[in-house]
Design a protein around this motif. Sequence first.
Motif, PDB file in Angstrom:
ATOM      1  N   ARG A  54       0.594  -1.183   0.323  1.00 42.64           N
ATOM      2  CA  ARG A  54      -0.365   0.325  -0.246  1.00 42.64           C
ATOM      3  C   ARG A  54       0.739   1.056   0.257  1.00 42.64           C
ATOM      4  O   ARG A  54       2.093   0.779   0.393  1.00 42.64           O
ATOM      5  CB  ARG A  54      -1.155   0.427   0.689  1.00 42.64           C
ATOM      6  N   PRO A  55       0.275   2.459  -0.531  1.00 40.96           N
ATOM      7  CA  PRO A  55       1.263   3.810   0.039  1.00 40.96           C
ATOM      8  C   PRO A  55       1.537   4.115   1.088  1.00 40.96           C
ATOM      9  O   PRO A  55       0.622   3.806   1.832  1.00 40.96           O
ATOM     10  CB  PRO A  55       0.351   4.866  -0.916  1.00 40.96           C
ATOM     11  N   GLY A  56       2.722   4.476   1.243  1.00 36.33           N
ATOM     12  CA  GLY A  56       2.840   4.834   2.703  1.00 36.33           C
ATOM     13  C   GLY A  56       3.152   3.800   3.744  1.00 36.33           C
ATOM     14  O   GLY A  56       3.657   4.294   5.251  1.00 36.33           O
ATOM     15  N   VAL A  57       3.401   2.203   3.022  1.00 30.95           N
ATOM     16  CA  VAL A  57       3.782   1.461   3.789  1.00 30.95           C
ATOM     17  C   VAL A  57       5.250   1.906   4.282  1.00 30.95           C
ATOM     18  O   VAL A  57       6.428   2.638   3.857  1.00 30.95           O
ATOM     19  CB  VAL A  57       4.414  -0.173   3.124  1.00 30.95           C
ATOM     20  N   GLN A  58       5.208   1.444   6.014  1.00 29.28           N
ATOM     21  CA  GLN A  58       6.650   1.888   6.558  1.00 29.28           C
ATOM     22  C   GLN A  58       7.167   0.705   6.905  1.00 29.28           C
ATOM     23  O   GLN A  58       6.972  -0.040   7.100  1.00 29.28           O
ATOM     24  CB  GLN A  58       5.847   2.078   8.905  1.00 29.28           C
ATOM     25  N   SER A  59       8.740   1.171   7.194  1.00 33.17           N
ATOM     26  CA  SER A  59       9.270   0.501   7.664  1.00 33.17           C
ATOM     27  C   SER A  59       9.255  -0.496   9.686  1.00 33.17           C
ATOM     28  O   SER A  59       8.454   0.311  10.035  1.00 33.17           O
ATOM     29  CB  SER A  59      11.155   0.509   8.099  1.00 33.17           C
ATOM     30  N   GLY A  60       9.118  -2.196   8.838  1.00 29.62           N
ATOM     31  CA  GLY A  60       8.486  -2.516  10.676  1.00 29.62           C
ATOM     32  C   GLY A  60       6.989  -3.055  10.464  1.00 29.62           C
ATOM     33  O   GLY A  60       6.384  -4.123  10.878  1.00 29.62           O
ATOM     34  N   ASP A  61       6.240  -2.854   8.788  1.00 30.31           N
ATOM     35  CA  ASP A  61       5.587  -3.212   8.812  1.00 30.31           C
ATOM     36  C   ASP A  61       5.579  -4.604   8.286  1.00 30.31           C
ATOM     37  O   ASP A  61       6.275  -4.913   7.559  1.00 30.31           O
ATOM     38  CB  ASP A  61       4.424  -2.581   7.633  1.00 30.31           C
ATOM     39  N   VAL A  62       4.384  -5.422   8.851  1.00 32.32           N
ATOM     40  CA  VAL A  62       4.473  -6.906   8.401  1.00 32.32           C
ATOM     41  C   VAL A  62       3.080  -7.853   7.236  1.00 32.32           C
ATOM     42  O   VAL A  62       2.106  -6.913   7.849  1.00 32.32           O
ATOM     43  CB  VAL A  62       4.286  -7.515   9.994  1.00 32.32           C
ATOM     44  N   LEU A  63       3.392  -8.371   6.140  1.00 33.86           N
ATOM     45  CA  LEU A  63       3.068  -8.583   5.626  1.00 33.86           C
ATOM     46  C   LEU A  63       2.449  -9.464   5.725  1.00 33.86           C
ATOM     47  O   LEU A  63       3.560 -10.840   5.712  1.00 33.86           O
ATOM     48  CB  LEU A  63       2.579  -8.056   3.862  1.00 33.86           C
ATOM     49  N   THR A  64       1.321 -10.236   4.878  1.00 39.97           N
ATOM     50  CA  THR A  64       0.951 -11.637   6.437  1.00 39.97           C
ATOM     51  C   THR A  64       0.390 -12.641   5.041  1.00 39.97           C
ATOM     52  O   THR A  64      -0.344 -11.768   4.629  1.00 39.97           O
ATOM     53  CB  THR A  64       0.150 -12.234   7.383  1.00 39.97           C
ATOM     54  N   ILE A  65       1.052 -13.648   4.606  1.00 40.77           N
ATOM     55  CA  ILE A  65       0.731 -14.166   3.594  1.00 40.77           C
ATOM     56  C   ILE A  65       0.485 -16.098   4.266  1.00 40.77           C
ATOM     57  O   ILE A  65       0.829 -16.836   4.728  1.00 40.77           O
ATOM     58  CB  ILE A  65       1.776 -15.057   2.352  1.00 40.77           C
ATOM     59  N   LYS A  66      -1.482 -15.780   4.182  1.00 36.32           N
ATOM     60  CA  LYS A  66      -1.313 -17.348   5.299  1.00 36.32           C
ATOM     61  C   LYS A  66      -1.132 -18.127   4.327  1.00 36.32           C
ATOM     62  O   LYS A  66      -1.136 -18.851   3.153  1.00 36.32           O
ATOM     63  CB  LYS A  66      -3.079 -17.037   5.045  1.00 36.32           C
ATOM     64  N   GLY A  67      -1.115 -19.357   4.544  1.00 34.88           N
ATOM     65  CA  GLY A  67      -0.338 -21.195   4.757  1.00 34.88           C
ATOM     66  C   GLY A  67       0.356 -20.918   3.158  1.00 34.88           C
ATOM     67  O   GLY A  67       0.414 -22.121   2.611  1.00 34.88           O
ATOM     68  N   ARG A  68       1.383 -20.138   3.418  1.00 35.78           N
ATOM     69  CA  ARG A  68       2.734 -20.209   2.387  1.00 35.78           C
ATOM     70  C   ARG A  68       4.100 -20.942   3.828  1.00 35.78           C
ATOM     71  O   ARG A  68       4.935 -20.850   3.859  1.00 35.78           O
ATOM     72  CB  ARG A  68       2.992 -18.776   2.146  1.00 35.78           C
ATOM     73  N   GLY A  69       3.341 -20.698   5.049  1.00 40.09           N
ATOM     74  CA  GLY A  69       4.789 -21.681   6.505  1.00 40.09           C
ATOM     75  C   GLY A  69       4.582 -22.850   5.992  1.00 40.09           C
ATOM     76  O   GLY A  69       5.140 -23.807   4.368  1.00 40.09           O
ATOM     77  N   ILE A  70       5.112 -23.188   7.123  1.00 41.37           N
ATOM     78  CA  ILE A  70       5.498 -24.959   7.400  1.00 41.37           C
ATOM     79  C   ILE A  70       4.421 -26.023   7.719  1.00 41.37           C
ATOM     80  O   ILE A  70       3.578 -25.284   8.930  1.00 41.37           O
ATOM     81  CB  ILE A  70       6.821 -25.026   7.362  1.00 41.37           C
ATOM     82  N   THR A  71       4.736 -26.694   7.245  1.00 37.15           N
ATOM     83  CA  THR A  71       3.322 -27.352   7.441  1.00 37.15           C
ATOM     84  C   THR A  71       4.175 -28.648   8.721  1.00 37.15           C
ATOM     85  O   THR A  71       5.005 -29.036   9.325  1.00 37.15           O
ATOM     86  CB  THR A  71       3.267 -28.955   6.642  1.00 37.15           C
ATOM     87  N   PRO A  72       2.767 -28.400   9.784  1.00 37.96           N
ATOM     88  CA  PRO A  72       3.228 -28.479  11.432  1.00 37.96           C
ATOM     89  C   PRO A  72       3.713 -30.660  11.591  1.00 37.96           C
ATOM     90  O   PRO A  72       2.599 -31.146  10.755  1.00 37.96           O
ATOM     91  CB  PRO A  72       1.919 -28.548  12.565  1.00 37.96           C
ATOM     92  N   LEU A  73       4.220 -30.845  12.465  1.00 32.36           N
ATOM     93  CA  LEU A  73       4.527 -32.012  12.478  1.00 32.36           C
ATOM     94  C   LEU A  73       3.239 -32.935  12.722  1.00 32.36           C
ATOM     95  O   LEU A  73       3.572 -34.117  12.505  1.00 32.36           O
ATOM     96  CB  LEU A  73       5.751 -32.314  13.832  1.00 32.36           C
TER      97      LEU A  73
END
Length: 372
Positions: free
Chosen positions: A293-312
């Motif tokens: 987005r316009p005006g994004v700041q350092s330290g802002d977090v963009l979360t992309i759901k379901g692209r992490g690790i499959t749990p054990l």
Amino acid sequence: MADHYEVLGVARDASPDEIKKAYRRLARELHPDVNPGEDASERFKLVTHAYDVLSDPEQRQRYDMGGDSAGGFGGAAGFGGFSDIFETFFGGGGGGGRAGRPRSRRERGQDALVRVTLELGDVVFGVHRDIEVDTAVLCDTCQGSCCQPGTQPVTCDVCHGAGNVQRTVRSLLGNVVTSQPCNVCQGYGTTIPYPCTTCQGQGRVRARRTVSLDIPAGVETGLRLQLPGSGEVGPAGGPNGDLYLEVTVNPHDVFSREGDDLLATLEVSMPDAVLGTSTTIESLDGPVELELRPGVQSGDVLTIKGRGITPLRGSNRGDLRVGVHVVTPTRLDAKERALIEELKKRTKSPAPQLAQFHQGMFAKLRDRFRNS
């Protein structure tokens, strides 16, 4: 001579069971194998003699009437006391019980530990690996029998298959029967006249074998996975031990892990941070579109759901969390500097000042920014 009842520490009207319990307690305490001192040895003789007399109804009756206790320390009654001693210490009289059974050549194999190194991408979905292990395997020649093909073990001529031999020793306390493993067959009860030449009569040989492993998703450094029955085969073809797999996950150049989430840093130019932009980043399992987005700041977090690790243990993947880092230009030519100065005038930017401290959910990642 000491009073037999006082020696055993029981009353004169004690029941046979009370006398037997008192004797067993003292025998455990004073037996030469447990207490080798001279005083203990003398007391042990007194205790044994007292029990021999009081455990025999006829001898006890004569003793109570003031008669001779008979038998002395060398009579047949002394042997009965030692039978109880062997029962106390070995579970049966004179070499019976556990000591009377031959050993089995078949034993469980040892466990094995294998270390495997994975990349972070392997952890997302899990990975299949074929690993070579230097271990003990079943002898192909004898198939664990330890004998040359066409031959078999034979019953030991010395112990006649018992695995142990008994010896009777006369002592001041009477005849003592001892049981020891047979020196000829080493307690197995059988001998192998023609041992297998491939395994030297062990039933197993050292070899390299391939173990196929399906390593699940979600593992992390230090985790040990147990594979029952995949360790070394036991002597004489005994059951396999277990295989333990110790995991090490190599650090990744771009992504780091926090639980089931993946963390990354996205460097954004100052103009893109001001105006906003779209970009494509390459995650561990393919490209991902990102909108800034316009005006994004350092330290802002963009979360992309379901692209992490499959749990054990589970199926719902974690998220990919991208921390924004706005890159301030450090080298400007004259024209660029003039444009920035014009922008500053037009936006009427306030002077730098202290503001309220914010410790957001991505503090760990921002700490990493500061320490890098």
